[in-house]
Design a protein around this motif. Structure first.
Motif, PDB file in Angstrom:
ATOM      1  N   GLU A  68       0.840  -1.209   0.000  1.00 17.80           N
ATOM      2  CA  GLU A  68       0.000   0.000   0.000  1.00 17.80           C
ATOM      3  C   GLU A  68       0.873   1.257   0.000  1.00 17.80           C
ATOM      4  OE1 GLU A  68      -3.786  -1.846   2.552  1.00 17.80           O
ATOM      5  OE2 GLU A  68      -2.145  -0.787   3.570  1.00 17.80           O
ATOM      6  N   LEU A  82      -5.622  -2.392   0.475  1.00 17.42           N
ATOM      7  CA  LEU A  82      -5.598  -3.622  -0.315  1.00 17.42           C
ATOM      8  C   LEU A  82      -6.014  -4.831   0.512  1.00 17.42           C
ATOM      9  CD1 LEU A  82      -2.268  -2.925  -2.248  1.00 17.42           C
ATOM     10  CD2 LEU A  82      -4.626  -2.498  -2.998  1.00 17.42           C
ATOM     11  N   THR A 108      -5.941  -7.214  -5.284  1.00 17.37           N
ATOM     12  CA  THR A 108      -7.159  -6.426  -5.355  1.00 17.37           C
ATOM     13  C   THR A 108      -7.340  -5.588  -4.093  1.00 17.37           C
ATOM     14  OG1 THR A 108      -9.515  -6.536  -5.937  1.00 17.37           O
ATOM     15  CG2 THR A 108      -8.708  -8.151  -4.348  1.00 17.37           C
ATOM     16  N   THR A 109      -8.437  -4.865  -4.023  1.00 14.13           N
ATOM     17  CA  THR A 109      -8.686  -3.973  -2.892  1.00 14.13           C
ATOM     18  C   THR A 109      -9.346  -4.708  -1.733  1.00 14.13           C
ATOM     19  OG1 THR A 109     -10.879  -3.325  -3.678  1.00 14.13           O
ATOM     20  CG2 THR A 109      -8.993  -2.040  -4.482  1.00 14.13           C
TER      21      THR A 109
END
Length: 483
Positions: A305, A318, A352-353
């Motif tokens: 991050e 994330l 991904t988040t």
């Protein structure tokens, strides 16, 4: 009453085995008592001594060593203090065997007043051993006495353990102080949403809480300490329970492909004297891994991050859960290694988040239908056991490090600069996000993943040292690269 009849020679005494050195993750286990070296005189052994002899010089049969070990195992699970005493146990046995309990016990028996829920094993010898040995000698004509005695004592110990809290109440919790601690416990439990399966379990947790509070108050009362301890969500856990549930999941491979950082030519004197990546907007808010052993994923994601922010000026939270579910090299909630997490992100084409793949606190099936929002190109390992090398790396980007998080002061840390004694076996992973100096003491700033009730709202300052570093934190560190 004599321990050994004058007509019989006292048994030979020999040296006891020395206990091996313990690591920080092992509970402290003091020896029951010290035996004199071989060649001690009969007088030293107690041949001509009466009941008042020094119990440290008593030679007890080997089966009593086993009894002591078994008694420790039983007492380890008991409430902290019991109104039952060894006098009661020995007296019950003496009555059953028609032995004069007062003569046998005299001043040589002990109570369980110093027994803790997670304290060192019960110090049952020498005094208990002496009493039991005398009983054994008094009934030597009955060959089955030893086994009967052991069985009876262990049964009585179990009965004590099953006694209600009204019988096995903590002697320290009495009067106004007891009420004060009980009210503090109730407020603390409500704040941290704690609930317990039974009244007995709640009473036990209250006693652990009381012990934790006493440890905290004792430390904070010390002069010239550089840090303070405080209550947090772990305050009803013994250090052994804490170690079992929250640390010990940092698992570097036995053989690893280290990738040294190419910054050995950087002069430390040219670096800023202080740095806090939070002030630059490069650090996401504190998260909480819960009881899942996923510190490796949290520290790796936190560093990604920050690296992504420094490359794009965009701070995105994330998904740790994606690593836990999909990284098959690491072991999900059973532990892992940040370098392997970096490798997974590279091979996966990104991560991904947190919003798209939220944290659950347990390992599940991998969901491959998620967009890959943030990519990295690789990672670099920082030169081992060098505070300067770590400082060089942190001056560029936050760095994930392995650390000994099982230390009791680490568990109860509240504020200030953690210093002094600390274990160095790396069993936890955190993120170093800066450094500075306070009162002449240099320190690192650490981001943890235990929620905001721990430390300084989830962060910590820890003394900067060369070599292995404070709590072993210079020994295993790395960071991701984005180009």
């Amino acid at each position: 009453m004599r321990l050994f009849p004058t007509s019989r020679k006292a048994p030979a005494l020999g040296p006891r085995n020395v206990q091996p050195a313990r690591t920080c993750s092992q509970a402290r286990s003091p020896a029951f008592f010290q035996i004199p070296q071989a060649g001690a005189s009969a007088k030293d052994a107690g041949e001509s001594s009466d009941v008042g002899l020094d119990p440290r010089r008593v030679h007890a049969p080997k089966h009593l060593d086993r009894l002591a070990a078994n008694a420790n195992q039983v007492f380890h699970a008991l409430p902290r203090r019991s109104l039952f005493s060894w006098n009661f146990i020995i007296a019950a046995f003496a009555k059953n065997r028609h032995v004069d309990a007062e003569e046998v016990i005299a001043e040589e028996s002990i109570t369980g007043d110093n027994v803790g829920v997670d304290s060192p094993p019960l110090r049952v010898g020498p005094k208990l051993k002496l009493s039991v040995y005398k009983l054994t000698r008094a009934s030597a004509k009955q060959s089955s006495m030893a086994s009967n005695m052991i069985a009876l004592i262990l049964i009585l110990l179990v009965v004590v353990g099953a006694a209600p809290f009204a019988i096995a109440r903590p002697a320290a919790l009495e009067g106004d102080r007891a009420l004060e601690i009980k009210n503090m416990f109730e407020d603390w439990a409500a704040k941290h949403d704690k609930s317990y399966s039974s009244d007995w379990e709640k009473a036990r947790r209250l006693m652990v809480f009381s012990d934790t509070l006493a440890y905290i108050e004792k430390h904070n009362a010390q002069p010239n300490t550089t840090f303070t301890l405080g209550l947090n969500k772990f305050s009803d856990l013994t250090n052994a329970e804490f170690r079992a549930n929250y640390v010990g999941k940092f698992k570097p491979p036995r053989y690893q492909d280290r990738r040294p950082a190419k910054d050995v030519d950087v002069d430390v004197s040219s670096l800023p004297t202080s740095l806090d990546w939070r002030q630059e907007g490069a650090v996401t808010p504190i998260k909480d891994q819960g009881q899942c052993g996923s510190c490796w994923a949290f520290s790796a994601i936190a560093s990604i991050e920050s690296a992504h922010f420094l490359a794009t000026k965009e701070l995105v939270s994330l998904s740790e859960q994606q690593l836990i579910d999909c990284d098959t090299v690491d072991q999900g909630c059973q532990g892992g290694f940040p370098d392997d997490a970096f490798k997974f992100v590279v091979e996966n084409g990104g991560v991904t988040t947190e919003e798209a793949y939220p944290y659950t606190g347990f390992a599940g099936s991998c969901n491959t239908n998620k967009n890959k929002v943030v990519e990295i190109t690789g990672y670099k390992d920082v030169t081992k056991d060098s505070a300067d090398a770590l400082m060089k790396a942190v001056s560029k980007t936050p760095v994930t490090v392995g650390i000994c998080g099982s230390d009791q002061n680490f568990q109860n840390y509240r504020s200030g600069i953690l210093s002094g004694q600390c274990c160095n076996s790396r069993d936890h992973a955190v993120l170093v996000i800066g450094y500075g100096t306070e009162g002449g003491m240099p320190y690192w700033i650490i981001k943890n993943s235990w929620g905001t009730s721990w430390g300084e709202d989830g962060f910590m300052k820890i003394k900067k040292k060369d070599g292995e570093g404070m709590c072993g934190m210079n020994g295993q560190s790395s960071y991701p690269t984005t180009s």
